[in-house]
Design an enzyme around this catalytic site. Structure first.
Site, PDB file in Angstrom:
ATOM      1  CB  VAL A 119      -0.948   0.002   1.218  1.00 27.24           C
ATOM      2  CG1 VAL A 119      -1.735   1.300   1.300  1.00 27.24           C
ATOM      3  CG2 VAL A 119      -1.907  -1.188   1.135  1.00 27.24           C
ATOM      4  CB  CYS A 120       4.058   2.056   1.711  1.00 30.91           C
ATOM      5  SG  CYS A 120       3.575   1.545   3.374  1.00 30.91           S
ATOM      6  CB  SER A 121       5.185   0.858  -3.173  1.00 29.59           C
ATOM      7  OG  SER A 121       6.283   0.645  -2.318  1.00 29.59           O
TER       8      SER A 121
END
Length: 226
Positions: A119-121
């Site tokens: 999700v971060c990327s």
């Protein structure tokens, strides 16, 4: 988020209501709306994303929180010729009037579980990168991403996402920043160990004006940059 966060910051009575409708309200011991981040985490520094060689050449320097969040006192010199009441023994001497500037520094900061994670990327960083012009147009001085990673991993990740020109990336290599703010979480189940909650904040001269924390690090509902 660029417009929503700034609008809410001028209507502080509605902030709590906005958070409660965005996600279940959580009370943190060390950070909340109205907290001063520098006071909440005294003597804590972050590590600006860099290559290993840059780390060596900088003697592994770190950045104090006050340099990240607090406005600096500056001056603009205005020069006057020695006339109209000014006196000088040197006819070519120019007097200098220093005009002091001390404006609030406006920072949007978001924290996430870790570099190179799903999700971060795919969502979190791109949501800020794609909206950077909106933030700058609202007078935001810096948009910052922080995670419990070393600065070299953060640098490689930022370069892979092509986001270094838009966002400032910092490592919290030992997790001290997130620990002081009570924003840490154990993600050993995902083989990540101690990490950060997924969160975002609008900070003016070190003071938290808006704080959004996801109920779970896998969620992406209230901490994005849209």
């Amino acid at each position: 988020m660029a417009s929503g966060m700034l609008k809410r910051s001028t209507m502080m009575r509605s902030v709590a209501a906005t958070f409660r409708t965005g996600s279940p309200w959580r009370s943190y011991a060390s950070v909340a709306v109205g907290s001063d981040l520098v006071s909440a985490a005294p003597d804590v520094s972050l590590q600006k994303a860099r290559s290993w060689d840059e780390g060596v050449s900088s003697k592994f320097s770190t950045t104090p929180l006050k340099d990240i969040f607090k406005a600096r006192l500056t001056h603009n010199p205005r020069y006057f010729q020695p006339t109209l009441g000014f006196r000088s023994f040197n006819p070519t001497h120019r007097f200098v009037d220093f005009v002091l500037n001390f404006q609030d520094k406006k920072v949007v900061i978001f924290g996430l579980p870790g570099a190179f994670t799903g999700v971060c990327s795919a969502q979190h960083v791109p949501s800020y990168k794609n909206n950077i012009d909106k933030f700058k147009g609202k007078g935001i001085d810096s948009v910052i991403c922080v995670a419990i990673n070393d600065p070299y991993v953060m640098n490689g990740w930022a370069e892979k996402l092509e986001a270094k020109d838009a966002i400032e990336f910092y490592g919290d290599f030992d997790g001290s920043f997130h620990k002081r703010l009570d924003l840490g979480i154990d993600l050993s189940a995902a083989l990540l160990g101690p990490r950060s909650h997924r969160w975002s904040a609008y900070v003016v001269d070190g003071n938290v004006k808006v704080l959004n924390v996801e109920t779970a690090p896998s969620e992406f509902k209230v901490s994005g940059g849209e």
